[in-house]
Design a protein around this motif. Sequence first.
Motif, PDB file in Angstrom:
ATOM      1  N   GLU A 160       0.831  -1.203   0.000  1.00 19.12           N
ATOM      2  CA  GLU A 160       0.000   0.000   0.000  1.00 19.12           C
ATOM      3  C   GLU A 160       0.870   1.260   0.000  1.00 19.12           C
ATOM      4  O   GLU A 160       0.564   2.243  -0.698  1.00 19.12           O
ATOM      5  CB  GLU A 160      -0.902  -0.009   1.237  1.00 19.12           C
ATOM      6  N   ALA A 161       1.975   1.226   0.774  1.00 14.59           N
ATOM      7  CA  ALA A 161       2.877   2.380   0.792  1.00 14.59           C
ATOM      8  C   ALA A 161       3.516   2.602  -0.575  1.00 14.59           C
ATOM      9  O   ALA A 161       3.644   3.746  -1.038  1.00 14.59           O
ATOM     10  CB  ALA A 161       3.958   2.173   1.859  1.00 14.59           C
ATOM     11  N   THR A 162       3.921   1.509  -1.236  1.00 12.70           N
ATOM     12  CA  THR A 162       4.514   1.637  -2.570  1.00 12.70           C
ATOM     13  C   THR A 162       3.508   2.206  -3.557  1.00 12.70           C
ATOM     14  O   THR A 162       3.843   3.054  -4.394  1.00 12.70           O
ATOM     15  CB  THR A 162       5.015   0.267  -3.041  1.00 12.70           C
ATOM     16  N   ARG A 163       2.259   1.740  -3.459  1.00  9.29           N
ATOM     17  CA  ARG A 163       1.228   2.246  -4.361  1.00  9.29           C
ATOM     18  C   ARG A 163       0.979   3.734  -4.129  1.00  9.29           C
ATOM     19  O   ARG A 163       0.897   4.526  -5.081  1.00  9.29           O
ATOM     20  CB  ARG A 163      -0.070   1.456  -4.156  1.00  9.29           C
ATOM     21  N   ILE A 164       0.903   4.139  -2.854  1.00  7.66           N
ATOM     22  CA  ILE A 164       0.682   5.557  -2.553  1.00  7.66           C
ATOM     23  C   ILE A 164       1.874   6.395  -3.012  1.00  7.66           C
ATOM     24  O   ILE A 164       1.713   7.482  -3.579  1.00  7.66           O
ATOM     25  CB  ILE A 164       0.425   5.730  -1.044  1.00  7.66           C
ATOM     26  N   ARG A 165       3.099   5.861  -2.747  1.00  8.95           N
ATOM     27  CA  ARG A 165       4.293   6.603  -3.155  1.00  8.95           C
ATOM     28  C   ARG A 165       4.371   6.741  -4.677  1.00  8.95           C
ATOM     29  O   ARG A 165       4.751   7.796  -5.205  1.00  8.95           O
ATOM     30  CB  ARG A 165       5.528   5.889  -2.609  1.00  8.95           C
ATOM     31  N   ALA A 166       4.034   5.656  -5.395  1.00  7.39           N
ATOM     32  CA  ALA A 166       4.051   5.728  -6.860  1.00  7.39           C
ATOM     33  C   ALA A 166       3.018   6.726  -7.371  1.00  7.39           C
ATOM     34  O   ALA A 166       3.283   7.497  -8.309  1.00  7.39           O
ATOM     35  CB  ALA A 166       3.778   4.341  -7.448  1.00  7.39           C
ATOM     36  N   GLY A 167       1.828   6.733  -6.743  1.00  2.09           N
ATOM     37  CA  GLY A 167       0.823   7.710  -7.138  1.00  2.09           C
ATOM     38  C   GLY A 167       1.286   9.135  -6.887  1.00  2.09           C
ATOM     39  O   GLY A 167       1.075  10.031  -7.716  1.00  2.09           O
ATOM     40  N   ALA A 168       1.943   9.340  -5.722  1.00  2.00           N
ATOM     41  CA  ALA A 168       2.440  10.687  -5.414  1.00  2.00           C
ATOM     42  C   ALA A 168       3.536  11.110  -6.399  1.00  2.00           C
ATOM     43  O   ALA A 168       3.572  12.256  -6.861  1.00  2.00           O
ATOM     44  CB  ALA A 168       2.963  10.729  -3.980  1.00  2.00           C
ATOM     45  N   ASP A 169       4.439  10.162  -6.728  1.00  2.00           N
ATOM     46  CA  ASP A 169       5.493  10.479  -7.699  1.00  2.00           C
ATOM     47  C   ASP A 169       4.892  10.791  -9.070  1.00  2.00           C
ATOM     48  O   ASP A 169       5.367  11.704  -9.769  1.00  2.00           O
ATOM     49  CB  ASP A 169       6.471   9.314  -7.810  1.00  2.00           C
ATOM     50  N   VAL A 176       3.584  14.829 -13.124  1.00  2.00           N
ATOM     51  CA  VAL A 176       2.587  15.523 -13.952  1.00  2.00           C
ATOM     52  C   VAL A 176       2.560  17.013 -13.625  1.00  2.00           C
ATOM     53  O   VAL A 176       2.523  17.872 -14.517  1.00  2.00           O
ATOM     54  CB  VAL A 176       1.202  14.871 -13.758  1.00  2.00           C
ATOM     55  N   LEU A 177       2.596  17.342 -12.316  1.00  2.94           N
ATOM     56  CA  LEU A 177       2.557  18.751 -11.920  1.00  2.94           C
ATOM     57  C   LEU A 177       3.801  19.494 -12.407  1.00  2.94           C
ATOM     58  O   LEU A 177       3.713  20.636 -12.901  1.00  2.94           O
ATOM     59  CB  LEU A 177       2.447  18.857 -10.403  1.00  2.94           C
ATOM     60  N   LEU A 178       4.987  18.835 -12.277  1.00  2.50           N
ATOM     61  CA  LEU A 178       6.211  19.481 -12.759  1.00  2.50           C
ATOM     62  C   LEU A 178       6.186  19.673 -14.271  1.00  2.50           C
ATOM     63  O   LEU A 178       6.622  20.716 -14.787  1.00  2.50           O
ATOM     64  CB  LEU A 178       7.429  18.643 -12.350  1.00  2.50           C
ATOM     65  N   ALA A 179       5.669  18.648 -14.978  1.00  2.00           N
ATOM     66  CA  ALA A 179       5.600  18.775 -16.431  1.00  2.00           C
ATOM     67  C   ALA A 179       4.646  19.894 -16.841  1.00  2.00           C
ATOM     68  O   ALA A 179       4.942  20.694 -17.744  1.00  2.00           O
ATOM     69  CB  ALA A 179       5.161  17.435 -17.043  1.00  2.00           C
ATOM     70  N   GLU A 180       3.491  19.942 -16.171  1.00  2.00           N
ATOM     71  CA  GLU A 180       2.547  21.018 -16.487  1.00  2.00           C
ATOM     72  C   GLU A 180       3.128  22.392 -16.140  1.00  2.00           C
ATOM     73  O   GLU A 180       2.960  23.362 -16.898  1.00  2.00           O
ATOM     74  CB  GLU A 180       1.242  20.782 -15.721  1.00  2.00           C
ATOM     75  N   ALA A 181       3.831  22.465 -14.971  1.00  2.00           N
ATOM     76  CA  ALA A 181       4.443  23.746 -14.600  1.00  2.00           C
ATOM     77  C   ALA A 181       5.541  24.138 -15.587  1.00  2.00           C
ATOM     78  O   ALA A 181       5.671  25.316 -15.965  1.00  2.00           O
ATOM     79  CB  ALA A 181       5.007  23.644 -13.186  1.00  2.00           C
ATOM     80  N   GLN A 182       6.367  23.141 -16.024  1.00  2.00           N
ATOM     81  CA  GLN A 182       7.412  23.438 -16.993  1.00  2.00           C
ATOM     82  C   GLN A 182       6.832  23.894 -18.322  1.00  2.00           C
ATOM     83  O   GLN A 182       7.340  24.827 -18.957  1.00  2.00           O
ATOM     84  CB  GLN A 182       8.287  22.183 -17.191  1.00  2.00           C
TER      85      GLN A 182
END
Length: 324
Positions: free
Chosen positions: A201-210, A215-221
């Motif tokens: 569950e932690a890996t899944r949450i971490r992967a979702g956060a990454d 996506v946010l960095l790409a959109e900001a860039q």
Amino acid sequence: MNKTIAAAVALAVILVVAASTLFTVHQTQQVLITQFGEPIRVIRTPGLHAKIPFVQSVIAFDRRLLDFDAPAEEIILGDQRRLSVDSFTRYSITDPLRYYQTVGAQEVGIRARINSIVTSAVRRVLGNEPLLSVLSADRARIMGEIRRLVNEEMQAFGIEVQDVRIRRADLPEQNTDAILSRMQSERQRVAAEERARGQEEATRIRAGADRERTVLLAEAQAQADILRGQGEQDAIRIFADAFQQDPEFFQFYRSMQAYREAFSEGETRLLLSPDSEFFRFFRESMPSVGTQPARAAAPAAAPPTAAAVPAPAAAEVAPAAPQQ
């Protein structure tokens, strides 16, 4: 005198006969009358009763609820596990005549019979049950089955079994360590599964956060590139407008910027031809030869080129050497 003695003897005889004839039945007892060892009748009514003196005898039996504690027995259960069972039995004498005919007047005889019958019934029933049933709510059903079997056999002795219970059910000492080790291994297995599930569950949450971060960095860039492009477009447009208003001044301004960036460090060396386009404004700022009539009369004057070029720039910039 003789009459007095005779009266005393007669009174004594009457008392002895009366004591041998009359007897009392307590409310907690039931009595069996025997004649020369043969049972005659049963008396369950409390109070004063009579019998034939010197011929009949009175045997009293307790009519209250009696108990018997069986010693601990090691029993093999249906799942081949060993269990040390300590049970107790509650019974009452319902038929004194049959009780007397089977085990006699002493209570010691019936206790040996009860022990063997209870032990046999407990082994028979628990031998078909797993350990979990003995330790769960099915225990009441198991006790009812044991009581039924014991009661069926004890009725032949004039006894009614009221209850049979297991006081303690413990594992043998030699099996305790093995079962505790198995329980510990099972708990460790469950804990490992829970930890693995939590790690997943932690890996899944971490992967979702990454993924969201990417996506946010790409959109900001992308937004930054768009804004930077728009800014550069505006800057180019402003420079183009300024260039169109005065092209000569714009070229001069850009050349001055180039001179400042080229010579700002003080250690820059450029190998350029004197007629290079880079020195166009230096050449334009120098006076021509025809405009200096006093050149021959003033031999000590500095050359125009040296006077026109600033000292640091003349020291740092050298003309290209001719090829050998």
